[in-house]
Enzyme design. Structure first.
Site, PDB file in Angstrom:
ATOM      1  N   PHE A 156       0.829  -1.207   0.000  1.00  0.00           N
ATOM      2  CA  PHE A 156       0.000   0.000   0.000  1.00  0.00           C
ATOM      3  C   PHE A 156       0.867   1.262   0.000  1.00  0.00           C
ATOM      4  CE2 PHE A 156      -2.045   3.340   2.567  1.00  0.00           C
ATOM      5  CZ  PHE A 156      -3.157   3.587   1.768  1.00  0.00           C
ATOM      6  N   HIS A 213     -38.527  25.300 -60.239  1.00  0.00           N
ATOM      7  CA  HIS A 213     -37.055  25.261 -60.196  1.00  0.00           C
ATOM      8  C   HIS A 213     -36.485  24.716 -61.501  1.00  0.00           C
ATOM      9  CE1 HIS A 213     -36.526  26.523 -56.122  1.00  0.00           C
ATOM     10  NE2 HIS A 213     -37.110  25.470 -55.574  1.00  0.00           N
ATOM     11  N   HIS A 256     -43.820  23.427 -57.303  1.00  0.00           N
ATOM     12  CA  HIS A 256     -42.623  24.078 -56.754  1.00  0.00           C
ATOM     13  C   HIS A 256     -41.363  23.571 -57.446  1.00  0.00           C
ATOM     14  CE1 HIS A 256     -40.305  25.968 -53.383  1.00  0.00           C
ATOM     15  NE2 HIS A 256     -39.421  25.046 -53.753  1.00  0.00           N
ATOM     16  N   GLU A 257     -41.224  22.241 -57.543  1.00  0.00           N
ATOM     17  CA  GLU A 257     -40.021  21.673 -58.157  1.00  0.00           C
ATOM     18  C   GLU A 257     -40.017  21.904 -59.671  1.00  0.00           C
ATOM     19  OE1 GLU A 257     -37.659  20.851 -56.351  1.00  0.00           O
ATOM     20  OE2 GLU A 257     -38.744  20.773 -54.449  1.00  0.00           O
TER      21      GLU A 257
END
Length: 651
Positions: A137, A438, A434-435
């Site tokens: 120890f 684009h 939406h598409e």
């Protein structure tokens, strides 16, 4: 800790151990002897008074167990350890002679245990074990406090020696970086034959900094240098130096270079060096925080009074702008190699490396894949090939086919399809228009890349997507390209307004990207004729605590208002241009949207056919006839339409 302090600490621990050992021995003696309030005189008095009727004596250890007259216990109730066996036998000799005469009906019972050879060891074994445990120890405690055990390992560098691993990486494993490999080949040649350079008086670079975007192969190049040079390679991350305890980072830097010096020539590789090499003075803690101490120690080790001959430092980062200038000067990082995105030739070579252990179908053409993956890094290409292999395995195919590569490319860019997601007819129709908006704006803006695929199937965070892939590499982007990109981004919002007479949140990401492009055009690229070719704001917009924290804008509020006005004008002009395109081509908008509603996706070739009036793939006869009727006036209007760009709009 000084030597005197160490000695003093050891003496204190030894004294404590001795006290504990003797205390335990005394307790064990008390427990083993069984004495309550007796002493030797009391025991002899019991014998002299003829009170003891039965006793047992161990002639070796002196252990005495006895009973008094009248006691009928099965075991001896009294225990004592005589200090001297011979003395005890002499003191009780008269007792033994007189007892049987006094008590003839109760003869004396006595038993003498002989002396055994291991009696000493048996008696003292418990004490020896206690002493051994206490010494152990003490040794552990002393080791922890004086530089051993885990406490000392905490300040050691967590180095990974790549040369000890079984598989070595060489330049053959690195593709698409020919110039970078040539630069690093000098380092390898020096490590193999340093005499050639020393004779001519040349000095090899002490440090090499690999700079480039994530995934371009900086770490792989460093491993290849180690494999080619066949020297010890110590790899560590920049974040491994920094801990919550003060001084640990600097200690690890020292330990790292000490390990490298023991194995010269060697290579030290520090990945993500920006974690420890940030600009000093960038924190509110002054110049004595843990990170700056670590950086200071690194600067000293790289180029200080102590020479590090035979050690080459290679570091990698994608944030050169935040590194401390002292780290970048000659003598530390003499050479900076930019590892950029691979070109089409480099991408093809990278694909060859990642597919050499995979089965490819005859319809897979690596040159075609390289053309359609502009902007992909080496890591992206490796992920693409792996995703294609997973798709093939999922379909129980033995080889990777062209459709697998196609699907993997879209999956890497946009994410996996969510076919199981329930979408209402209203949302599906909104997404289709939406598409389609684009896609048609992209078609009529010649500076934009061709449409590769349009889909209304949700992928990742998006409800649908319009994907355009560049056909060739681009080093620069013109003003017209930015303007057309804004038109394309706003095409989805314009289409919703034109057809549905309503707008949705689906265009929020498009608007954000368009606004950022417009802001960069005005403040970074000098594309505003009104404000001129001036950069407004800091080139690096990131704010460091303590650095640029209190700095304001480098332009006035009036100029800020003019910037906002220019951005608004660019966005509004792009919106009107997208509106003109979709109004003139409203028939084609309906055709593409209806095709998406029927088939959910359309590839680039079919999209081109739809735009040119080749409608053989539309299954619905009524839709086909209606589309043909609406496309005729659209073709006539297209002849008088402006070509592209904001300048044509102004005409």
């Amino acid at each position: 800790m000084q030597p005197n302090n160490k000695l003093k600490g050891m003496l204190i621990y030894i004294v404590i151990v001795v006290i504990l050992v003797f205390g335990l021995i005394s307790v064990l003696n008390m427990m083993g002897s069984g004495i309550k309030a007796e002493n030797y005189s009391n025991v002899i008095n019991q014998f002299d008074n003829h009170n003891v009727s039965t006793y047992e004596l161990d002639l070796g250890s002196g252990a005495l167990a006895y009973k008094l007259r009248g006691e009928s216990e099965a075991v001896y109730p009294h225990y004592y350890t005589v200090p001297n066996v011979s003395l005890f036998l002499n003191d009780t000799a008269e007792y033994r002679r007189e007892y049987n005469a006094l008590y003839p009906n109760e003869p004396l019972v006595q038993n003498f245990l002989p002396i055994s050879d291991n009696s000493f060891l048996t008696n003292f074994l418990p004490y020896l074990l206690i002493i051994a445990l206490m010494v152990g120890f003490t040794f552990i405690v002393m080791r922890q406090t004086t530089g051993g055990g885990k406490m000392s390992q905490f300040s050691k560098a967590n180095v990974r020696n790549q040369s000890s691993s079984g598989k070595k990486t060489t330049f053959k494993d690195v593709a698409g970086a020919d110039e970078e490999k040539e630069e690093l080949a000098e380092i390898v040649d020096f490590l193999k034959s340093p005499k050639k350079y020393q004779e001519i008086g040349a000095r090899v670079p002490k440090g090499v900094l690999l700079v480039g975007p994530p995934g371009t192969g900086k770490t792989l190049l460093a491993k290849a240098v180690s494999g080619e040079a066949n020297v010890p390679f110590f790899s560590i991350s920049g974040s491994d130096f920094v801990e919550m305890f003060v001084g640990v980072g600097a200690s690890r830097v020292r330990d790292l270079f000490e390990q490298a010096k023991k194995h010269t020539p060697s290579i030290i590789f520090i990945d993500e060096i920006d974690a420890v090499g940030r600009h000093r003075g960038a924190g509110l803690g002054g110049g004595h925080d843990e990170r700056e101490q670590t950086l200071n120690q690194l600067l000293v080790e790289m180029d200080g009074f102590a020479e590090n001959e035979g050690i080459i430092i290679i570091a990698a980062t994608n944030r050169r702008d935040i590194l401390d200038p002292a780290l970048l000067r000659p003598g530390r990082f003499d050479r900076q190699i930019v590892v950029n995105y691979p070109d089409i030739k480099g991408r093809e070579e990278i694909l060859k490396v990642h597919t050499r252990n995979k089965n490819l179908a005859p319809d897979v053409n690596l040159a075609t894949i390289a053309r359609t993956t502009a902007g992909f890094t080496g890591a992206d290409l490796e992920n693409l090939v792996n995703e294609a292999a997973l798709l093939a395995a999922r379909s129980n195919r033995r080889s990777i086919t062209g459709p697998d590569i196609e699907e993997a490319t879209i999956k890497v860019v946009a994410g996996p399809e969510k076919k199981s997601k329930v979408v209402s007819d209203k949302e599906k129709r909104l997404t289709a228009y939406h598409e389609a908006g684009h896609a048609i704006c992209t078609y009529y803006c010649p500076s934009q890349d061709k449409v590769h695929q349009v889909s209304i199937i949700p992928r990742g965070m998006a409800g649908g997507f319009t994907m355009s892939l560049p056909e060739h590499d681009k080093s620069y982007k013109s003003k017209t390209e930015f303007e057309d990109e804004i038109i394309t981004l706003l095409g989805g919002r314009v289409s919703e307004k034109l057809i549905l007479d309503d707008i949705s949140t689906g265009a929020s990401s498009d608007i954000s990207r368009a606004t950022q492009i417009a802001r960069n055009m005005v403040t970074r690229y000098g594309f505003s004729e009104k404000l001129g070719p001036i950069v407004y704001g800091h080139e690096n917009q990131e704010v460091f605590l303590g650095r640029d924290y209190s700095q304001g804008k480098n332009y006035s509020e009036n100029v800020a208002a003019e910037i906002d006005g220019e951005i608004r004008e660019i966005i509004e002009t792009g919106y009107e241009k997208a509106k003109d395109i979709l109004t003139l081509n409203i028939a084609q908008l309906h055709v593409v949207a209806n095709y998406l509603l029927e088939n959910e996706k359309i590839d680039g070739d079919d999209f081109q056919k739809l735009m040119k009036g080749e409608l053989n793939k539309i299954a619905d006869p009524e839709l086909k006839e209606e589309a043909i009727d609406t496309l005729e006036p659209a073709k006539e209007a297209e002849k008088d339409m402006p070509i592209s760009g904001f300048d044509n709009q102004s005409k």
